[in-house]
Design an enzyme around this catalytic site. Structure first.
Site, PDB file in Angstrom:
ATOM      1  N   TYR A   1      -5.542   7.795  -4.345  1.00 51.43           N
ATOM      2  CA  TYR A   1      -4.346   6.528  -4.607  1.00 51.43           C
ATOM      3  C   TYR A   1      -2.976   7.322  -5.689  1.00 51.43           C
ATOM      4  O   TYR A   1      -2.382   7.789  -6.003  1.00 51.43           O
ATOM      5  CB  TYR A   1      -4.523   5.689  -4.807  1.00 51.43           C
ATOM      6  CG  TYR A   1      -3.668   4.649  -4.516  1.00 51.43           C
ATOM      7  CD1 TYR A   1      -3.139   4.902  -2.550  1.00 51.43           C
ATOM      8  CD2 TYR A   1      -2.959   3.655  -5.092  1.00 51.43           C
ATOM      9  CE1 TYR A   1      -1.628   4.309  -2.426  1.00 51.43           C
ATOM     10  CE2 TYR A   1      -1.616   2.757  -4.218  1.00 51.43           C
ATOM     11  CZ  TYR A   1      -1.086   2.568  -3.735  1.00 51.43           C
ATOM     12  OH  TYR A   1      -0.563   2.017  -2.731  1.00 51.43           O
TER      13      TYR A   1
ATOM     14  N   LYS B   1       2.502   2.398  -8.291  1.00 54.08           N
ATOM     15  CA  LYS B   1       2.282   0.619  -7.763  1.00 54.08           C
ATOM     16  C   LYS B   1       2.456   0.259  -9.536  1.00 54.08           C
ATOM     17  O   LYS B   1       2.934  -1.283  -9.617  1.00 54.08           O
ATOM     18  CB  LYS B   1       1.553   0.681  -7.407  1.00 54.08           C
ATOM     19  CG  LYS B   1       1.261   1.057  -5.698  1.00 54.08           C
ATOM     20  CD  LYS B   1       2.661   0.716  -4.884  1.00 54.08           C
ATOM     21  CE  LYS B   1       2.843   0.820  -3.328  1.00 54.08           C
ATOM     22  NZ  LYS B   1       4.185   0.652  -2.783  1.00 54.08           N
TER      23      LYS B   1
HETATM   24  P1  NAP Z   1       5.661   3.949   6.886  1.00 55.35           P
HETATM   25  O1  NAP Z   1       4.839   3.170   8.293  1.00 55.35           O
HETATM   26  O2  NAP Z   1       4.773   5.066   6.658  1.00 55.35           O
HETATM   27  O3  NAP Z   1       6.458   3.401   5.409  1.00 55.35           O
HETATM   28  C1  NAP Z   1       6.645   3.613   4.581  1.00 55.35           C
HETATM   29  C2  NAP Z   1       8.903   3.898   4.545  1.00 55.35           C
HETATM   30  O4  NAP Z   1       8.659   4.608   3.080  1.00 55.35           O
HETATM   31  C3  NAP Z   1       8.095   5.015   5.429  1.00 55.35           C
HETATM   32  O5  NAP Z   1       9.593   4.183   6.848  1.00 55.35           O
HETATM   33  C4  NAP Z   1       8.858   5.939   5.359  1.00 55.35           C
HETATM   34  O6  NAP Z   1       9.910   6.837   5.921  1.00 55.35           O
HETATM   35  C5  NAP Z   1       9.988   5.183   4.182  1.00 55.35           C
HETATM   36  N1  NAP Z   1      10.507   6.336   2.875  1.00 55.35           N
HETATM   37  C6  NAP Z   1       9.395   7.483   2.430  1.00 55.35           C
HETATM   38  N2  NAP Z   1      10.776   8.401   1.412  1.00 55.35           N
HETATM   39  C7  NAP Z   1      11.625   7.413   1.821  1.00 55.35           C
HETATM   40  C8  NAP Z   1      12.786   7.938   1.104  1.00 55.35           C
HETATM   41  N3  NAP Z   1      13.108   8.851   0.324  1.00 55.35           N
HETATM   42  N4  NAP Z   1      13.962   7.081   1.713  1.00 55.35           N
HETATM   43  C9  NAP Z   1      14.029   5.655   2.509  1.00 55.35           C
HETATM   44  N5  NAP Z   1      12.651   5.417   2.881  1.00 55.35           N
HETATM   45  C10 NAP Z   1      11.737   6.803   2.964  1.00 55.35           C
HETATM   46  O7  NAP Z   1       3.716   2.977   6.016  1.00 55.35           O
HETATM   47  P2  NAP Z   1       3.845   1.539   5.648  1.00 55.35           P
HETATM   48  O8  NAP Z   1       2.342   0.923   5.404  1.00 55.35           O
HETATM   49  O9  NAP Z   1       3.921   0.818   6.257  1.00 55.35           O
HETATM   50  O10 NAP Z   1       4.618   1.842   4.332  1.00 55.35           O
HETATM   51  C11 NAP Z   1       4.887   0.230   3.584  1.00 55.35           C
HETATM   52  C12 NAP Z   1       4.959   0.080   2.250  1.00 55.35           C
HETATM   53  O11 NAP Z   1       3.780  -0.815   1.930  1.00 55.35           O
HETATM   54  C13 NAP Z   1       4.781   0.925   0.948  1.00 55.35           C
HETATM   55  O12 NAP Z   1       5.389   0.677  -0.596  1.00 55.35           O
HETATM   56  C14 NAP Z   1       3.594   1.014   1.213  1.00 55.35           C
HETATM   57  O13 NAP Z   1       3.236   1.588  -0.484  1.00 55.35           O
HETATM   58  C15 NAP Z   1       2.802   0.002   0.879  1.00 55.35           C
HETATM   59  N6  NAP Z   1       1.606  -0.456   1.685  1.00 55.35           N
HETATM   60  C16 NAP Z   1       0.681  -0.531   2.462  1.00 55.35           C
HETATM   61  C17 NAP Z   1      -0.621  -0.259   2.857  1.00 55.35           C
HETATM   62  C18 NAP Z   1      -1.023   0.585   3.566  1.00 55.35           C
HETATM   63  O14 NAP Z   1      -2.132   0.535   3.263  1.00 55.35           O
HETATM   64  N7  NAP Z   1      -0.565   0.490   4.154  1.00 55.35           N
HETATM   65  C19 NAP Z   1      -0.951  -1.490   1.533  1.00 55.35           C
HETATM   66  C20 NAP Z   1      -0.694  -1.685   0.385  1.00 55.35           C
HETATM   67  C21 NAP Z   1       0.615  -1.424   0.251  1.00 55.35           C
HETATM   68  P3  NAP Z   1       9.192   8.650   6.105  1.00 55.35           P
HETATM   69  O15 NAP Z   1       8.829   7.985   7.504  1.00 55.35           O
HETATM   70  O16 NAP Z   1      10.811   9.090   6.599  1.00 55.35           O
HETATM   71  O17 NAP Z   1       8.520   8.613   5.281  1.00 55.35           O
END
Ligand code: NAP
Length: 263
Positions: A155, A162
């Site tokens: 990670y 984070k």
């Molecule tokens: P996700 O669907 O890939 O969402 C991440 C989003 O961030 C995507 O829409 C991505 O767009 C966007 N992003 C990245 N760079 C960007 C930029 N420069 N400008 C605007 N948007 C941008 O994945 P997710 O897991 O749902 O993630 C959402 C949040 O939850 C994140 O903060 C992640 O760290 C957090 N989280 C996830 C998990 C997990 O296990 N999935 C657990 C805890 C926390 P692109 O697709 O174009 O990059």
């Protein structure tokens, strides 16, 4: 009666139907909120627009969160469409694939800066704009992960990002508290999304979580969406600066041994 009846919510980070932002968007819609969504790049439009239409979104705008003009445009549109907003959701993070395998000690300067800018500074940039559209107060929510507190293999820089994000939640909660704007984070257990799949060995981490978490299961997008709806509702009106774990209890463990191995 919905928990979010009469509220306007602006949600950043919708990429596809697996996104945590989509779980949040669906629950917010079910609970009566009017929805605005923002996505990162033109390639996502074909996935995001149909999803946004499912929840009758009033606003669908693209913005790379590293681009101040693009962010300004989204908030200008939000003011035109909604007048004021009640909720801002930041569900955005990025780290290059190279940084999400191998050792943290090998993190590049560019990789570190890019990850922290997109995953952390963007919350500050969005919160500052949201403040202007929340004259009567509101709720800001971001998404974090337990890798901020304890080491999760691979990670790496995202764990550091984070930790900075969670600290930002507390500083923003302090700054914006006098405007009655609450700032919180949900720390979600692992969910299979596009971003998560970029972490080397993520599938193993996912399986392990389900085996050892006190509730013996993984969390769903809907679990996160419901917790997010509560945190952004008036029912959580005195909650700010908090990191709410929605992880089936994983974070309380001192040792991660499956129950069967102990009996
Ligand atoms: P996700 O669907 O890939 O969402 C991440 C989003 O961030 C995507 O829409 C991505 O767009 C966007 N992003 C990245 N760079 C960007 C930029 N420069 N400008 C605007 N948007 C941008 O994945 P997710 O897991 O749902 O993630 C959402 C949040 O939850 C994140 O903060 C992640 O760290 C957090 N989280 C996830 C998990 C997990 O296990 N999935 C657990 C805890 C926390 P692109 O697709 O174009 O990059």
């Amino acid at each position: 009666m919905g928990l979010l009846d009469g509220k306007n919510a602006l949600i950043f980070g919708l990429a596809n139907k697996h996104s945590i932002a989509w779980g949040i968007t669906q629950v917010f819609h079910e609970q009566g909120a009017r929805i605005g969504v923002s996505y990162a790049i033109p390639e996502l439009e074909k996935r995001v627009v149909p999803l946004a239409e499912e929840v009758n979104a009033d606003l669908i705008e693209m913005a790379d969160v590293t681009d101040d003009d693009a962010i300004d445009h989204v908030f200008e549109r939000a003011e035109e469409v909604f007048g004021t907003i009640d909720i801002l959701v930041h569900s955005v993070a990025f780290a290059g694939r190279d940084e999400l395998s191998g050792r943290y000690v090998d993190t590049s300067r560019d990789g570190f800066n890019r990850s922290l800018e997109i995953s952390v500074y963007s919350l500050v940039a969005l919160a500052r704009r949201a403040e202007k559209l929340m004259p009567e107060g509101g709720a800001i929510l971001t998404m974090t992960y337990y890798g901020s507190v304890a080491v999760m293999p691979h990670y790496n820089v995202m764990g550091v990002a984070k930790a900075a994000l969670e600290s930002s939640v507390r500083y923003l909660a302090y700054d914006l508290g006098e405007k009655n704007i609450r700032v919180n984070a949900v720390s979600a257990g692992p969910i299979k999304t596009l971003s998560a799949s970029g972490v080397s060995g993520f599938r193993k981490l996912l399986n392990k979580h389900g085996e050892v978490a006190p509730l013996g299961k993984l969390v769903s997008q809907e679990d996160v969406g419901r917790a997010a709806a509560w945190l952004c509702s008036d029912w959580a009106g005195s909650v700010t600066g908090e990191i709410l774990y929605v992880d089936a209890g994983y974070n309380i463990l001192g040792m991660t041994v499956p129950r069967e191995e102990l009996s």
